[in-house]
Structures are given as structure tokens and as C-alpha cells.
Write a protein that holds these residues in place. Sequence first.
Motif, mmCIF file in Angstrom:
data_model
loop_
_atom_site.group_PDB
_atom_site.id
_atom_site.type_symbol
_atom_site.label_atom_id
_atom_site.label_comp_id
_atom_site.label_asym_id
_atom_site.label_seq_id
_atom_site.Cartn_x
_atom_site.Cartn_y
_atom_site.Cartn_z
ATOM 1 N N VAL A 64 0.936 -1.256 0.052
ATOM 2 C CA VAL A 64 0.049 -0.035 -0.108
ATOM 3 C C VAL A 64 0.907 1.238 0.078
ATOM 4 C CG1 VAL A 64 -1.880 1.249 1.150
ATOM 5 C CG2 VAL A 64 -1.760 -1.191 1.270
ATOM 6 N N MET A 65 1.631 1.455 0.995
ATOM 7 C CA MET A 65 2.566 2.817 1.193
ATOM 8 C C MET A 65 3.849 2.128 1.690
ATOM 9 S SD MET A 65 2.291 6.117 3.392
ATOM 10 C CE MET A 65 1.461 7.427 2.280
ATOM 11 N N SER A 66 5.072 2.223 1.365
ATOM 12 C CA SER A 66 6.169 1.745 1.981
ATOM 13 C C SER A 66 6.539 2.504 2.999
ATOM 14 C CB SER A 66 7.203 2.177 0.799
ATOM 15 O OG SER A 66 7.791 3.459 1.079
ATOM 16 N N GLY A 67 7.137 2.179 3.824
ATOM 17 C CA GLY A 67 7.811 2.719 5.149
ATOM 18 C C GLY A 67 8.421 3.902 4.912
ATOM 19 N N PHE A 68 9.240 4.015 3.967
ATOM 20 C CA PHE A 68 9.814 5.286 3.585
ATOM 21 C C PHE A 68 8.714 6.525 3.256
ATOM 22 C CE2 PHE A 68 12.154 8.185 0.537
ATOM 23 C CZ PHE A 68 13.192 8.519 1.180
ATOM 24 N N ASP A 69 7.863 6.162 2.497
ATOM 25 C CA ASP A 69 6.807 7.106 2.242
ATOM 26 C C ASP A 69 6.084 7.456 3.475
ATOM 27 O OD1 ASP A 69 7.681 7.066 -0.434
ATOM 28 O OD2 ASP A 69 6.311 5.938 -0.994
#
Length: 123
Positions: free
Chosen positions: A58-63
Motif C-alpha cells: 500500500v505505502m512503503s515505510g519510507f513514504d
Amino acid sequence: MPTVLVVDDALFMRASVGNMFREWGFEVIGEASDGREAVELYKEFQPDLVTMDLTMPVMSGFDALKEIIQQFPNANVIMITALGQQRVIVDALEAGAKDFIAKPFEALQLKAVVQNVLGSYEM
């Protein structure tokens, strides 16, 4: 009692990291399995600390890190990565992560990183 948000797409990792924090006297205020959920829970609870997996659906940890830091510049986020992701770690630290730890890790390694980030808190 300090609060922590545990973010990892693997249920086993969330459970084991959460248990470590409970043993150290933290309140686990939430668990997220993707970056989008992490951002929403951070906004709701504003925990003292976040452990954030780097690679998630869904959404990376970085984002998620970038979005949290944009809204909450003083957020204490520790990135958790697989070995071999050093380039991304540099980017994450530049984006506002306070520290990182590589999987697999021992409880004492995580504890040392947490103490480094939170300072004088007794664990």
C-alpha cells in the motif's frame, strides 16, 4: 509510560517487537501492517516512538516516514530494514528517521537503538 506504534507487514514481527516494548514498560498504542495505516495511527495517537518496516504494501515505510515527518517534524521513527538496504537507510535518515536497525535483530540491539533515540528514559 511511553507509547509506541509498531509498523510491519508481518504479523510475527509486529507481535515480537510489541512484546519487547511491553517488557520494557511501553504501552503499544497501535500496530499497522502498511504505511498508510501507520500515518493514520500516528495522526490519531502521536506516540513517543514508531518502529517502521521499510518494505510494506500500500505505502512503503519510507513514504510513510516522509508523510509523518512532514506533519510532525519531531516524530521519533526508527526504521527496520532487511540487510542490504543501506542506500535507502541513508535516504530515510536524511528524511527524518532518528535511527535504524537491520533484520534479523536481537532484543538488546533494538533496546540500545531505542535508548539512543529516546535518551534518558529508563528501560
